[in-house]
Write a protein that holds these residues in place. Structure first.
Motif, PDB file in Angstrom:
ATOM      1  N   GLU A 109      48.925  37.902  39.421  1.00 25.53           N
ATOM      2  CA  GLU A 109      48.182  36.879  40.155  1.00 25.53           C
ATOM      3  C   GLU A 109      47.135  37.524  41.065  1.00 25.53           C
ATOM      4  N   ASN A 110      47.487  38.622  41.711  1.00 25.34           N
ATOM      5  CA  ASN A 110      46.523  39.338  42.551  1.00 25.34           C
ATOM      6  C   ASN A 110      45.351  39.836  41.705  1.00 25.34           C
ATOM      7  N   ALA A 111      45.631  40.352  40.537  1.00 30.22           N
ATOM      8  CA  ALA A 111      44.571  40.826  39.641  1.00 30.22           C
ATOM      9  C   ALA A 111      43.672  39.661  39.220  1.00 30.22           C
ATOM     10  N   ARG A 112      44.270  38.553  38.853  1.00 23.10           N
ATOM     11  CA  ARG A 112      43.501  37.379  38.431  1.00 23.10           C
ATOM     12  C   ARG A 112      42.591  36.894  39.554  1.00 23.10           C
ATOM     13  N   ARG A 113      43.146  36.764  40.753  1.00 21.07           N
ATOM     14  CA  ARG A 113      42.346  36.288  41.891  1.00 21.07           C
ATOM     15  C   ARG A 113      41.229  37.268  42.216  1.00 21.07           C
ATOM     16  N   VAL A 123      54.027  50.931  37.640  1.00 20.90           N
ATOM     17  CA  VAL A 123      52.801  50.184  37.394  1.00 20.90           C
ATOM     18  C   VAL A 123      51.617  51.071  37.750  1.00 20.90           C
ATOM     19  N   PHE A 124      50.619  51.051  36.903  1.00 26.62           N
ATOM     20  CA  PHE A 124      49.360  51.750  37.154  1.00 26.62           C
ATOM     21  C   PHE A 124      48.266  50.691  37.136  1.00 26.62           C
ATOM     22  N   LEU A 125      47.437  50.694  38.160  1.00 26.78           N
ATOM     23  CA  LEU A 125      46.330  49.745  38.232  1.00 26.78           C
ATOM     24  C   LEU A 125      45.028  50.480  37.978  1.00 26.78           C
ATOM     25  N   TYR A 126      44.214  49.911  37.125  1.00 32.86           N
ATOM     26  CA  TYR A 126      42.864  50.422  36.898  1.00 32.86           C
ATOM     27  C   TYR A 126      41.916  49.333  37.362  1.00 32.86           C
ATOM     28  N   GLU A 127      41.232  49.616  38.472  1.00 32.47           N
ATOM     29  CA  GLU A 127      40.339  48.640  39.077  1.00 32.47           C
ATOM     30  C   GLU A 127      38.934  49.224  39.134  1.00 32.47           C
ATOM     31  N   LEU A 128      37.954  48.398  38.836  1.00 30.93           N
ATOM     32  CA  LEU A 128      36.561  48.846  38.855  1.00 30.93           C
ATOM     33  C   LEU A 128      35.760  47.910  39.755  1.00 30.93           C
ATOM     34  N   TYR A 129      35.134  48.499  40.775  1.00 34.63           N
ATOM     35  CA  TYR A 129      34.351  47.744  41.754  1.00 34.63           C
ATOM     36  C   TYR A 129      32.908  48.237  41.738  1.00 34.63           C
ATOM     37  N   ASP A 134      37.600  35.765  42.176  1.00 37.60           N
ATOM     38  CA  ASP A 134      37.075  35.454  43.509  1.00 37.60           C
ATOM     39  C   ASP A 134      36.191  36.531  44.120  1.00 37.60           C
ATOM     40  N   GLU A 135      36.179  37.718  43.538  1.00 40.15           N
ATOM     41  CA  GLU A 135      35.437  38.830  44.136  1.00 40.15           C
ATOM     42  C   GLU A 135      34.320  39.275  43.192  1.00 40.15           C
ATOM     43  N   PRO A 136      33.073  38.947  43.528  1.00 36.83           N
ATOM     44  CA  PRO A 136      31.954  39.340  42.659  1.00 36.83           C
ATOM     45  C   PRO A 136      31.856  40.849  42.433  1.00 36.83           C
ATOM     46  N   GLY A 137      32.340  41.658  43.370  1.00 38.58           N
ATOM     47  CA  GLY A 137      32.265  43.106  43.243  1.00 38.58           C
ATOM     48  C   GLY A 137      33.388  43.721  42.433  1.00 38.58           C
ATOM     49  N   CYS A 138      34.363  42.908  42.005  1.00 39.96           N
ATOM     50  CA  CYS A 138      35.472  43.397  41.181  1.00 39.96           C
ATOM     51  C   CYS A 138      35.144  43.105  39.722  1.00 39.96           C
ATOM     52  N   HIS A 139      34.976  44.158  38.931  1.00 35.29           N
ATOM     53  CA  HIS A 139      34.564  44.012  37.539  1.00 35.29           C
ATOM     54  C   HIS A 139      35.704  44.193  36.538  1.00 35.29           C
ATOM     55  N   ARG A 140      36.749  44.865  36.960  1.00 37.08           N
ATOM     56  CA  ARG A 140      37.884  45.102  36.056  1.00 37.08           C
ATOM     57  C   ARG A 140      39.129  45.290  36.909  1.00 37.08           C
ATOM     58  N   PHE A 141      40.238  44.747  36.424  1.00 41.00           N
ATOM     59  CA  PHE A 141      41.507  44.906  37.138  1.00 41.00           C
ATOM     60  C   PHE A 141      42.615  44.864  36.103  1.00 41.00           C
ATOM     61  N   ALA A 168      32.192  49.513  49.163  1.00 38.46           N
ATOM     62  CA  ALA A 168      32.141  48.322  50.007  1.00 38.46           C
ATOM     63  C   ALA A 168      32.851  47.152  49.326  1.00 38.46           C
ATOM     64  N   ALA A 169      32.678  47.013  48.023  1.00 39.67           N
ATOM     65  CA  ALA A 169      33.346  45.943  47.274  1.00 39.67           C
ATOM     66  C   ALA A 169      34.854  46.143  47.280  1.00 39.67           C
ATOM     67  N   PHE A 170      35.299  47.387  47.212  1.00 43.43           N
ATOM     68  CA  PHE A 170      36.738  47.655  47.312  1.00 43.43           C
ATOM     69  C   PHE A 170      37.231  47.297  48.710  1.00 43.43           C
ATOM     70  N   GLY A 171      36.430  47.593  49.722  1.00 41.00           N
ATOM     71  CA  GLY A 171      36.777  47.215  51.090  1.00 41.00           C
ATOM     72  C   GLY A 171      36.910  45.708  51.239  1.00 41.00           C
ATOM     73  N   VAL A 172      36.021  44.965  50.591  1.00 41.13           N
ATOM     74  CA  VAL A 172      36.124  43.504  50.593  1.00 41.13           C
ATOM     75  C   VAL A 172      37.447  43.094  49.955  1.00 41.13           C
ATOM     76  N   HIS A 173      37.799  43.727  48.849  1.00 44.73           N
ATOM     77  CA  HIS A 173      39.046  43.418  48.134  1.00 44.73           C
ATOM     78  C   HIS A 173      40.256  43.530  49.054  1.00 44.73           C
TER      79      HIS A 173
END
Length: 84
Positions: free
Chosen positions: A10-14, A36-42, A18-25, A46-51
């Motif tokens: 659910e956190n990944a989906r949101r 669990v391993f998370l691969y996140e692309l911002y 909801d976050e324009p700077g989040c491109h992949r999760f 600054a976009a990660f800070g928003v996250h």
């Protein structure tokens, strides 16, 4: 994992919705489903800070605090930034 995984997904989906700077999760599990391993692309740091400042992340983080044994964040950058 049974309680953690739905909250993580659910956190990944949101984040993606909801976050324009989040491109992949991507939420990835080890073969034995114990980690669990998370691969996140911002867009940038600054976009990660928003996250991490969003209400949905703070709520998720508090909800899973007792479920997480270890958390490591590695920030990587492209070896050669793309032009354009």
């Amino acid at each position: 994992m049974e309680a953690f995984l739905p909250l993580m997904l659910e956190n990944a989906r949101r984040s993606l919705e909801d976050e324009p700077g989040c491109h992949r999760f991507d939420v990835c599990l080890t073969e034995d489903r114990s980690r669990v391993f998370l691969y996140e692309l911002y867009s940038d740091e600054a976009a990660f800070g928003v996250h991490v400042g969003t209400a949905h992340f703070k709520s998720f983080d508090a909800a899973v605090a007792d479920m997480v044994r270890e958390k490591t964040v590695n920030i990587c950058r492209l070896a050669q930034p793309q032009e354009g």
